[in-house]
Design a protein around this motif. Sequence first.
Motif, PDB file in Angstrom:
ATOM      1  N   GLN A 450     -20.062  67.596  42.292  1.00 38.46           N
ATOM      2  CA  GLN A 450     -19.768  67.862  43.690  1.00 38.46           C
ATOM      3  C   GLN A 450     -19.532  66.592  44.492  1.00 38.46           C
ATOM      4  N   GLY A 451     -19.431  65.468  43.805  1.00 39.64           N
ATOM      5  CA  GLY A 451     -19.106  64.222  44.485  1.00 39.64           C
ATOM      6  C   GLY A 451     -20.273  63.309  44.789  1.00 39.64           C
ATOM      7  N   VAL A 452     -21.430  63.547  44.168  1.00 38.43           N
ATOM      8  CA  VAL A 452     -22.590  62.671  44.353  1.00 38.43           C
ATOM      9  C   VAL A 452     -22.977  62.112  42.982  1.00 38.43           C
ATOM     10  N   PRO A 453     -22.362  61.011  42.551  1.00 37.79           N
ATOM     11  CA  PRO A 453     -22.664  60.479  41.209  1.00 37.79           C
ATOM     12  C   PRO A 453     -24.075  59.944  41.075  1.00 37.79           C
ATOM     13  N   GLU A 454     -24.775  59.750  42.214  1.00 39.59           N
ATOM     14  CA  GLU A 454     -26.168  59.303  42.141  1.00 39.59           C
ATOM     15  C   GLU A 454     -27.095  60.396  41.616  1.00 39.59           C
ATOM     16  N   THR A 455     -26.687  61.653  41.666  1.00 40.60           N
ATOM     17  CA  THR A 455     -27.441  62.714  40.998  1.00 40.60           C
ATOM     18  C   THR A 455     -27.118  62.615  39.514  1.00 40.60           C
ATOM     19  N   SER A 456     -28.086  62.122  38.755  1.00 41.52           N
ATOM     20  CA  SER A 456     -27.792  61.759  37.369  1.00 41.52           C
ATOM     21  C   SER A 456     -29.070  61.718  36.555  1.00 41.52           C
ATOM     22  N   ASP A 457     -28.949  62.063  35.282  1.00 40.20           N
ATOM     23  CA  ASP A 457     -30.029  61.905  34.312  1.00 40.20           C
ATOM     24  C   ASP A 457     -29.461  61.052  33.182  1.00 40.20           C
ATOM     25  N   SER A 458     -29.930  59.814  33.071  1.00 43.93           N
ATOM     26  CA  SER A 458     -29.289  58.885  32.133  1.00 43.93           C
ATOM     27  C   SER A 458     -30.314  58.101  31.331  1.00 43.93           C
ATOM     28  N   ALA A 459     -29.850  57.571  30.215  1.00 43.72           N
ATOM     29  CA  ALA A 459     -30.661  56.693  29.362  1.00 43.72           C
ATOM     30  C   ALA A 459     -29.770  55.548  28.891  1.00 43.72           C
ATOM     31  N   LEU A 460     -30.349  54.360  28.828  1.00 47.97           N
ATOM     32  CA  LEU A 460     -29.607  53.173  28.429  1.00 47.97           C
ATOM     33  C   LEU A 460     -30.441  52.350  27.466  1.00 47.97           C
ATOM     34  N   TRP A 461     -29.890  52.106  26.266  1.00 51.34           N
ATOM     35  CA  TRP A 461     -30.477  51.173  25.313  1.00 51.34           C
ATOM     36  C   TRP A 461     -29.736  49.844  25.442  1.00 51.34           C
ATOM     37  N   ASN A 462     -30.501  48.747  25.505  1.00 49.32           N
ATOM     38  CA  ASN A 462     -29.882  47.430  25.678  1.00 49.32           C
ATOM     39  C   ASN A 462     -30.573  46.401  24.779  1.00 49.32           C
ATOM     40  N   PRO A 463     -30.162  46.319  23.493  1.00 52.54           N
ATOM     41  CA  PRO A 463     -30.635  45.219  22.661  1.00 52.54           C
ATOM     42  C   PRO A 463     -29.815  43.963  22.951  1.00 52.54           C
ATOM     43  N   ALA A 464     -30.426  42.799  22.779  1.00 50.97           N
ATOM     44  CA  ALA A 464     -29.728  41.549  23.068  1.00 50.97           C
ATOM     45  C   ALA A 464     -30.292  40.429  22.221  1.00 50.97           C
ATOM     46  N   LEU A 465     -29.441  39.452  21.911  1.00 49.81           N
ATOM     47  CA  LEU A 465     -29.828  38.209  21.255  1.00 49.81           C
ATOM     48  C   LEU A 465     -29.490  37.054  22.182  1.00 49.81           C
ATOM     49  N   PHE A 466     -30.350  36.037  22.208  1.00 48.26           N
ATOM     50  CA  PHE A 466     -30.104  34.908  23.100  1.00 48.26           C
ATOM     51  C   PHE A 466     -30.534  33.608  22.444  1.00 48.26           C
ATOM     52  N   VAL A 467     -29.930  32.530  22.915  1.00 54.40           N
ATOM     53  CA  VAL A 467     -30.310  31.191  22.479  1.00 54.40           C
ATOM     54  C   VAL A 467     -30.088  30.240  23.650  1.00 54.40           C
ATOM     55  N   GLN A 468     -30.998  29.302  23.784  1.00 55.45           N
ATOM     56  CA  GLN A 468     -30.885  28.290  24.834  1.00 55.45           C
ATOM     57  C   GLN A 468     -31.349  26.959  24.267  1.00 55.45           C
ATOM     58  N   ASP A 469     -30.593  25.908  24.523  1.00 57.25           N
ATOM     59  CA  ASP A 469     -30.916  24.587  23.985  1.00 57.25           C
ATOM     60  C   ASP A 469     -30.853  23.568  25.114  1.00 57.25           C
ATOM     61  N   ASP A 470     -31.903  22.792  25.229  1.00 57.99           N
ATOM     62  CA  ASP A 470     -31.962  21.698  26.194  1.00 57.99           C
ATOM     63  C   ASP A 470     -31.932  20.405  25.382  1.00 57.99           C
ATOM     64  N   VAL A 471     -30.789  19.746  25.365  1.00 60.03           N
ATOM     65  CA  VAL A 471     -30.588  18.612  24.479  1.00 60.03           C
ATOM     66  C   VAL A 471     -30.418  17.334  25.289  1.00 60.03           C
ATOM     67  N   ALA A 472     -31.065  16.259  24.827  1.00 62.03           N
ATOM     68  CA  ALA A 472     -30.941  14.956  25.464  1.00 62.03           C
ATOM     69  C   ALA A 472     -29.700  14.254  24.917  1.00 62.03           C
ATOM     70  N   LEU A 473     -28.659  14.147  25.744  1.00 64.56           N
ATOM     71  CA  LEU A 473     -27.437  13.467  25.305  1.00 64.56           C
ATOM     72  C   LEU A 473     -27.600  11.960  25.333  1.00 64.56           C
ATOM     73  N   SER A 474     -28.443  11.479  26.230  1.00 66.42           N
ATOM     74  CA  SER A 474     -28.778  10.066  26.308  1.00 66.42           C
ATOM     75  C   SER A 474     -30.143   9.965  26.968  1.00 66.42           C
ATOM     76  N   GLU A 475     -30.553   8.757  27.285  1.00 69.19           N
ATOM     77  CA  GLU A 475     -31.872   8.587  27.880  1.00 69.19           C
ATOM     78  C   GLU A 475     -31.982   9.314  29.215  1.00 69.19           C
ATOM     79  N   ARG A 476     -30.893   9.393  29.978  1.00 68.69           N
ATOM     80  CA  ARG A 476     -30.926   9.997  31.311  1.00 68.69           C
ATOM     81  C   ARG A 476     -30.110  11.276  31.419  1.00 68.69           C
ATOM     82  N   LEU A 477     -29.193  11.503  30.519  1.00 70.99           N
ATOM     83  CA  LEU A 477     -28.281  12.629  30.611  1.00 70.99           C
ATOM     84  C   LEU A 477     -28.707  13.745  29.664  1.00 70.99           C
TER      85      LEU A 477
END
Length: 790
Positions: A450-477
Amino acid sequence: MRAAIADGGDLVELDRYEVAGLRLEDSINPLARASDGIFGDMRGPLDTPRAVSTVTQALLRERGISGVREFTAYAAGTSAPSSYGSLSTPNIRGDVAETFLNGQRLSYNRFGVLPSFNGVEAIEVVRGPGSAIYGSGLLTGGYVNYVTKQPQFTPETTLTLRMGTWVPGGGAGAASWLNSSWQVDTTAPTAGGRSAWRLSYEGKADKTFFRRAGARDDRQDLFLAWTRRPAGHSSGGLTLDANAQVLWQAAPQVLGVNRPTQELIDHGIYYSGAVPNLGINPKTGAPAGTINGVTKAKLPRDATLLTPADFSNALLARAQFIATAQPSADHKFISRTFGEYTRRRRYNSSDENTEYREQFTLETRGEWQARAEFLGRAHALVAGGTLRYEERESFVNYFNGYPFLYDLSAPRGAESPEQPAYSFVRDYVDSYLEGIPGGPGGRLFFASSQGVPETSDSALWNPALFVQDDVALSERLGLLAGARLDAYAAKARDPLGAVTGIDWSDTHSETAFSWNGSLRYTLPPSVGSGMFYATYQRAYSVQGHTSGGGIMLKRDPNDPTRGIIEPSEFTPLSRLTELGAKFALSENALYLGLALFEQQRIQVGRGGINRTLKSRGTELELVYQPNARFNATLNASLSDVRYLNTSLSHSGGNSLYNIYETGTGPGGLGNGRGFVWESFPVGDYRVTGHSRLMLNSSASYQLKSGFGAGFVASWQSEQLGNFANEYHIPEQVFLDVYLFYRGPKWSVNLDILNVLERRNWLHNGDNLSSHSLIWQDLPMRIEGYVKLRF
């Protein structure tokens, strides 16, 4: 920070240290506190290549912060609109923020449960989307991370009693009211000494400034925390942390004042007269009547659309468990599991706006953190995976939303839930669009079909992989780089399909790749402590609707009989470009942060309509605390926030003069068109309700005797009222003053709020409501609290 242990020579990481000779619990300086809630790995604000503000434990305690609006003064670029009377999360850089708990994203909560500070020890405000470790949520202006109270191994109990509120002078709509809360916060170690627990209970049974309209603010809140440390605090042991909270609240959703005009804002002049019940305009489907626009009245400060029949109740239960294993100083394994259940019920009789929703969220995240040398470079690596599950059921009715109809200046008389002053279904029966049964609570709602998309029954699966690296390129950088691969599997159905006979349902799967990179240059010790940084980020997220964040079903453009999950809901992109600098000066007593930024993202509005939002500007932040008795803060932001290449609309049409009879209303500009549905042409539009320039400052000084005083001040430049610039909120000043005594066992605080007695106004913060609602701030008032410690 690291220190050697004599009996084994192992290195252990300390999570607290002194700044300017202050204990952590006495410092408001963000430099005093490292956190894994800012970016996902343990680092302080000075080491984070993003704009970050920290409201520390000391600042929370000193100011007695208990609401969103109270902490925004301590975070640059952060504001607090009225949000239909349900300010659950602030705006950051002109966009709505997400909320986290100890580094894990909470359920979507816009216009939802008011956050509780009963279990909060510190607040971290980060501008921009979440890191690769966190992932991006629906709202990417920034995020607020609530750090929970930690158990202590020294027994202590604190009792807090808050009392208010006295309005000097009283008068119509400004009389004092009883406003109180009580808190018991106690902590102690267990018998063995390796574990400790903490319990904090807060209760509230309040009248409010809007008590004549039946508004109460009641709450029961229980927070529990437990921790277990390794034997002997060795580096190879297992650390366990857990917390849980149960919260019930009945908080009023004070919509505010209808019919905003420049005369109302500047002089408190309101255009009176109720709109007659003339039925539905066949051309627009809206009520046909208009305001006569001739009679004016002075509007009292407590005028509101609220009635005793209205309610906004919520039950929230959440729990979090964190296990940390550190086999060596350079390796750490962390497992985080979080679960949350929310049930919310909201009803407004003035427009039959009804929202019943239930949310369940479960997230578990495992990560490996390591420090190592590789190819001659020092690396700090974080890698892992997340599994998140979201279940959302919501029933919504907003088809009768016409706030302009009622005259707030008219005497209200006696009213009750059975006979409220404002009732759309009673007073405008010929214009009322009746929903359908089948939802919870015996209420009437509208279906997705009827035009109200907020009336909803939903389920969401969200698997994820992540990686983060903090690397010293030089003494200051250095280079901090992160990447994240998200997978999404969603399903949604129309929960009223059995009633309508139109059974809409759909499934959809998608993947998204997000990444970020930051270059950092650290100052040499001979120059000082600090860094310069440059950050760029691309983050994808799943859109969700505004009534709980669930997955929407929209009509298939190729088959009007079907409802589908649009693939575009899984591809909204947020981009952040930020240049900044951070410094620790005056022997770490002064923190200085600068940022220059540009953010752009896809934003979802009511009805599931997407639009592009772009924000650019600069921010400054200063925190100074040379000793435990004096502190000061200053922050400033200059920004421009616009919708790009977008067609936008206000409820009621492109002009606020539509609802007034021809030749009447503000300036005699009424055109008699009435309430219409129309949109502005595609273009770029400055966001309404946003101040381009915002300044915040605070200071506090305590004498040796324990007595002291302080203030919190804010200045905001003018705000655009609507896209046609037919009204604006002029520049405004907010000033609160407080007096206090702090002793070793007890303290007392007296707050004088809005000490200048200014009639300030708050924009609703939602473009749809720009012609409909505005909120007037409360008058000068006095509140206070007493704390006892033993």
